[in-house]
Motif scaffolding. Structure first.
Motif, short mmCIF file in Angstrom:
data_model
loop_
_atom_site.label_atom_id
_atom_site.label_comp_id
_atom_site.label_asym_id
_atom_site.label_seq_id
_atom_site.Cartn_x
_atom_site.Cartn_y
_atom_site.Cartn_z
N PHE A 23 16.20 4.65 -6.73
CA PHE A 23 15.39 3.01 -5.49
C PHE A 23 13.39 3.78 -5.17
O PHE A 23 13.72 4.69 -5.10
N ASN A 24 12.74 2.46 -4.89
CA ASN A 24 11.86 2.88 -4.05
C ASN A 24 11.74 1.82 -3.03
O ASN A 24 12.27 1.59 -2.40
N VAL A 25 10.07 2.84 -2.31
CA VAL A 25 10.12 1.86 -1.17
C VAL A 25 9.59 0.61 -1.22
O VAL A 25 10.58 -0.42 0.15
N ALA A 26 9.37 -0.43 -2.18
CA ALA A 26 9.58 -1.76 -2.77
C ALA A 26 10.83 -2.38 -2.85
O ALA A 26 11.24 -3.79 -1.37
N LYS B 157 4.04 5.62 -5.64
CA LYS B 157 4.10 5.66 -6.64
C LYS B 157 3.31 6.36 -7.58
O LYS B 157 3.39 7.34 -8.86
N LEU B 158 2.41 6.50 -6.83
CA LEU B 158 1.25 7.42 -7.49
C LEU B 158 1.07 9.13 -7.46
O LEU B 158 0.65 9.83 -8.32
N LEU B 159 1.94 8.58 -6.36
CA LEU B 159 1.87 10.54 -5.75
C LEU B 159 3.27 11.15 -6.90
O LEU B 159 3.06 12.02 -7.30
N VAL B 160 3.95 10.25 -6.46
CA VAL B 160 5.72 10.87 -7.57
C VAL B 160 4.77 11.17 -8.96
O VAL B 160 5.28 12.28 -9.67
N GLY C 285 1.16 -0.96 0.18
CA GLY C 285 0.20 -0.22 0.10
C GLY C 285 0.92 0.90 -0.05
O GLY C 285 0.74 2.22 -0.46
N VAL C 286 2.20 1.18 0.71
CA VAL C 286 2.70 2.55 0.77
C VAL C 286 3.19 2.71 -0.87
O VAL C 286 3.34 3.96 -1.06
#
Length: 204
Positions: free
Chosen positions: A168-171, A56-59, A50-51
């Motif tokens: 990188f990202n949260v995932a 990603k959608l926000l970015v 979820g985070v």
């Protein structure tokens, strides 16, 4: 001899019908079974997914490609990049391969969850599962196409555009943290059921 009293012999005891007391007594309570950690794994994976999805959608909605936003005094930059390789932009050009690998990882973790009793392993696998699903969704649904989609990366540390460290990202972070924790648990000999290799006591 007349008048002599006959003494009757006792009947033989049937050993098969004689109750045998249980070792340690029958009144001792049975220790409660340790609960599975499946719910912890699932909830942690959902939180990570979820985070990751929300970020990603926000970015994508607020940051233009090539734009860099400086935060934390330059310690961190927010940007938008597309990664067709593995975590941290490793081995770009093998998108389909890494997509299939991620799918296999998800299946293996789901099958392993049935025998999971260790809290530490639940955390490790939950982090990896949530991160793997997060990036897998990008590869399936984002451009340029099915199984070849570019994963949205947006975190760049110490400099913009991955100058000092790959974006990188949260995932990605969840996968790396879960992998490191899993490696430590394996090194210590902790099994999925909470026991240690060569020992019977749980090491939860």
């Amino acid at each position: 001899m007349r008048g002599a009293r006959q003494v009757s012999e006792p009947d033989p005891v049937d050993d098969a019908e004689t109750p045998v007391p249980a070792v340690g007594g029958t009144d001792e309570p049975t220790p409660p079974a340790r609960p599975r950690r499946l719910s912890l794994l699932v909830w942690l994976a959902l939180v990570v997914f979820g985070v990751d999805l929300a970020s990603k959608l926000l970015v994508v909605a607020t940051i233009e490609p090539g734009e860099d936003i400086r935060v934390l005094g330059g310690l961190l930059y927010l940007t938008q990049a597309r990664n067709t390789g593995a975590a941290f932009s490793f081995a770009e050009g093998f998108t389909v391969v890494f997509t299939l690998v991620a799918a296999v990882v998800v299946v293996v973790i789901v099958r392993t969850a049935r025998r999971l009793y260790s809290t530490a392993w639940a955390v490790a696998l939950g982090l990896v599962l949530g991160g793997a699903v997060g990036n897998l969704v990008d590869r399936v649904f984002r451009d340029p196409g099915f199984l070849r989609g570019g994963v949205v990366d947006f975190l760049s540390v110490f400099g913009p555009d991955g100058r000092y460290y790959p974006i990188f990202n949260v995932a990605d972070s969840a996968i790396v943290c879960g992998g490191v924790l899993g490696a430590l648990l394996a090194f210590r000999g902790v099994e999925f059921d909470g026991s240690r290799s060569g020992a019977t006591a749980p090491a939860d």
